[in-house]
Design an enzyme around this catalytic site. Structure first.
Site, PDB file in Angstrom:
ATOM      1  N   GLU A 104      -0.539   3.942 -30.289  1.00 47.30           N
ATOM      2  CA  GLU A 104      -1.029   4.372 -28.984  1.00 47.30           C
ATOM      3  C   GLU A 104      -0.275   5.578 -28.435  1.00 47.30           C
ATOM      4  OE1 GLU A 104      -2.723   0.034 -27.545  1.00 47.30           O
ATOM      5  OE2 GLU A 104      -0.700   0.648 -26.950  1.00 47.30           O
ATOM      6  N   LYS A 128       4.199   4.582 -32.141  1.00 48.47           N
ATOM      7  CA  LYS A 128       4.609   3.462 -31.308  1.00 48.47           C
ATOM      8  C   LYS A 128       4.808   2.204 -32.141  1.00 48.47           C
ATOM      9  CE  LYS A 128       3.106   0.626 -27.388  1.00 48.47           C
ATOM     10  NZ  LYS A 128       2.004   0.327 -26.439  1.00 48.47           N
ATOM     11  N   ASP A 188      -5.456  -8.673 -31.040  1.00 45.52           N
ATOM     12  CA  ASP A 188      -4.310  -9.480 -31.462  1.00 45.52           C
ATOM     13  C   ASP A 188      -4.754 -10.731 -32.217  1.00 45.52           C
ATOM     14  OD1 ASP A 188      -3.643  -7.758 -29.290  1.00 45.52           O
ATOM     15  OD2 ASP A 188      -1.791  -8.850 -28.966  1.00 45.52           O
TER      16      ASP A 188
END
Length: 677
Positions: free
Chosen positions: A468, A576, A340
């Site tokens: 994912e 996702k 991130d």
């Protein structure tokens, strides 16, 4: 959006009748990058040890052998009031006010109809060791006011499992008091952190002319209001200031001197200077927003809020910490550091704070040995960065399929560090730090790929990309292309060292044959394509997945895994979050405009946006590629993700820092910022 939330150009306010509100406590988080706490209210009658605490960057305790959690420390936001020897009763709305321009949080409310309380707090941005609070109480002179104030030592952790659908109710206290000393107007409490043996010192000092201070046997002080002998019904104003200096045995780049003047106003004046300089560098262009957005007033506040929290969650002076997925706002994901920071947040700091950006990169450099150890543990060469890390760079992920297979993070780290070097042309950092990391990660990739029987194609087996939901797959496009970028940088680094730093070149044992192997691998890594359309695709198996009606799978913005099990989702033809699309925002020069638009048409309709990273990445892609209507739609979704609690998880999980970083990226490409170098 909550009806009681008020957005003003420089303020976020809320009026409510509730002491406890986990959503508000997330939104009204305040910190200075090094320390911070959620927006819970002093004087609230209920003790909530999980929700009430203090966070200090880099402070992790052990919850099981070699697995840590981000410690919810004892908190100096702890005050209890008695009115005529009885607990006060809330008789008004509680007004919360977060001042974005000056980084100060204020609470105002009334007890027993006549006792008006104003509580202010800020975390000094000039001296990041300090948290400062001021309390102003207006009461009839004939009313007895007594206060217990100090440090709440019951703060504890409730470790959240890596599996996002599991809950936990067990708690653990990770800080044990080892000493307590009282002085005239202060106390010093020292704590030992479980497992990691870090030492934390909280020194609390009270300044007041209106209360008599008495010490207790605990980390508390008892304040008795000095009564007016006339005992009339006139309103009397009482006040006290509360200063907490927080030090740690792992502190780095911090002053050890005592401030010349300890007063609320003295700290605040210097704090204001810091924030004036920050907003001069980081503010938005309100005029453009007014022209481009229908809800411009709320957009202005929301974008400032995102910038504000990116500043407040980065410990800019410390090269031994990074930024957790929820910053300092929550212990979600055990407070660990992911990709991130490297991919989504670093661009903000690159543009606004060189020192912060460099130190975020130095966190990875400082954990290169841990990455080497991890690669060795996996029977591989070189250096492999873990999926989740905390204070020592070791793997903290307990979910085997994610931790072992989401290996793109190693190339993400290299990508981020190269962006820092390109931005600032920091040749010293490049030669003395980055080159070694590039080379060691290239060695990892050479040992991680598997050549097929022809010897012409190097496949990345047992991998998982940003999507994912792809399951364990082969040749994720995002990962493969980022690895190629990593390898090209390593090849250049080896050449530069051979020419300019032969000592390091020889120390690393680089050989011409090894460089040739990297070069061959870079050329032999495939880009997966759909066998029917020939379009670039997520991985080698995506075309085999089962089609599904997304409107039935995901009727609202809540994550699908709350209603459909993760195992089933991995066999549907959905993504996702942004994956191929994300790649094309990071290395757009590698793809033609036709390839980029084709990827959008292929994957945007299939995206469930079950990650809070996804809306902003789609906004960024749409901005970069001129898809105006979708850009505005996704920008709005991402910008208000936390303020509107779009995914219904802001209160429960904290602020989504990567989403904030990515929406800043989109705002940058939209020309909404007034950046100063």
């Amino acid at each position: 959006m909550r009806k009681d939330l008020i957005l003003e150009p420089w303020h976020i306010k809320m009026r409510s009748n509730d002491w406890v509100d986990d959503y508000a406590e997330t939104i009204f988080f305040l910190g200075n990058g090094r320390i911070g706490c959620r927006g819970y209210i002093p004087f609230e009658p209920e003790n909530r040890p999980i929700q009430q605490g203090l966070f200090l960057a880099g402070t992790f305790g052990e919850i099981k052998p070699r697995i840590t959690d981000f410690v919810n420390l004892p908190t100096p936001v702890f005050d209890r009031i008695l009115i005529n020897n009885k607990p006060g009763r809330l008789t008004s709305e509680i007004v919360r006010d977060l001042d974005l321009e000056h980084s100060i949080l204020t609470f105002e409310f009334t007890l027993n109809d006549t006792i008006q309380i104003k509580a202010e707090r800020f975390f000094s941005s000039d001296d990041v060791r300090f948290m400062i609070q001021r309390f102003t109480i207006k009461a009839p002179s004939n009313v007895s006011i007594t206060i217990d104030t100090g440090i709440n030592e019951e703060s504890c952790n409730c470790p959240v499992p890596d599996d996002q659908v599991k809950e936990n109710t067990e708690t653990i206290n990770l800080s044990k008091r080892i000493s307590l000393t009282h002085h005239n107007d202060s106390l010093i409490a020292k704590y030992l952190i479980t497992g990691t043996h870090l030492k934390i010192t909280e020194q609390l000092t009270i300044h007041t002319n209106d209360f008599e201070i008495k010490h207790t046997n605990e980390a508390l002080m008892h304040l008795d209001a000095i009564m007016n002998p006339a005992a009339s019904n006139d309103i009397t104003t009482y006040s006290y200031e509360k200063f907490t200096q927080i030090n740690s045995s792992r502190d780095i780049n911090l002053s050890d001197s005592t401030p010349d003047v300890i007063s609320f106003q003295n700290f605040y004046n210097k704090h204001l200077d810091f924030w004036k300089e920050k907003w001069d560098i980081c503010d938005i262009d309100s005029n453009i927003i007014v022209k481009e957005f229908e809800n411009s007033a709320k957009t202005i506040t929301a974008l400032r809020y995102n910038i504000f929290q990116l500043i407040n969650n980065c410990s800019r002076l410390d090269p031994t910490v990074s930024i957790g997925a929820r910053g300092l706002t929550h212990t979600r994901y055990k407070g660990c550091y992911f990709w991130d920071t490297d991919i989504f947040m670093l661009p903000f700091y690159l543009a606004t704070d060189k020192e912060a950006a460099k130190n975020l990169c130095m966190y990875r450099i400082n954990n290169l040995d841990a990455a080497r150890d991890y690669a060795k543990k996996l029977n591989l060469s070189g250096a492999r960065f873990p999926w989740m890390t905390s204070f020592d760079g070791s793997e903290q992920c307990e979910t085997w399929d994610i931790g072992c297979s989401e290996i793109h993070i190693t190339a993400d780290v290299v990508y981020a560090i190269n962006n820092y070097i390109q931005k600032y042309n920091d040749q010293d950092f490049y030669i003395n730090h980055a080159t070694e990391l590039y080379i060691e990660t290239a060695r990892y990739w050479l040992s991680r790929y598997t050549y097929d029987s022809t010897g012409n194609t190097a496949n990345l087996l047992f991998c998982k990309g940003p999507d994912e939901y792809c399951g364990i797959t082969t040749n994720n496009l995002f990962t493969n292309v980022m690895v190629q970028h990593n390898l090209r940088l390593a090849i250049k680094a080896a050449s530069d060292l051979k020419q300019d730093n032969t000592k390091t070149y020889n120390r690393l044992g680089i050989s011409d044959s090894e460089i040739k192997a990297w070069s061959r691998l870079e050329k032999d890594i495939p880009w997966p394509r759909d066998p029917e359309s020939g379009h670039l695709t997520t991985d080698d198996t995506f075309h085999l997945l089962e089609k599904v009606d997304i409107s039935k799978l995901k009727p609202d913005d809540s994550a699908s895994y709350h209603t459909t099990c993760f195992d089933r989702l991995q066999r549907y033809k959905v993504v996702k979050q942004a994956d191929v699309i994300l790649l094309m925002t990071r290395l757009p020069e590698l793809f033609s405009k036709k390839e980029r638009l084709t990827a959008w048409n292929d994957f945007e309709p299939l995206c469930l946006h079950d990650s809070t990273l996804s809306f902003a990445s789609h906004a960024l892609f749409a901005v970069q590629n001129g898809i105006t209507d979708k850009a505005m739609y996704y920008f709005s979704k991402a910008l208000f993700l936390d303020i509107y609690d779009v995914m219904n998880n802001t209160g429960k999980e904290g602020l989504h820092m990567a989403g904030m970083g990515e929406i800043w990226n989109a705002a940058y490409f939209m020309g909404l910022l007034k950046l100063k170098p």
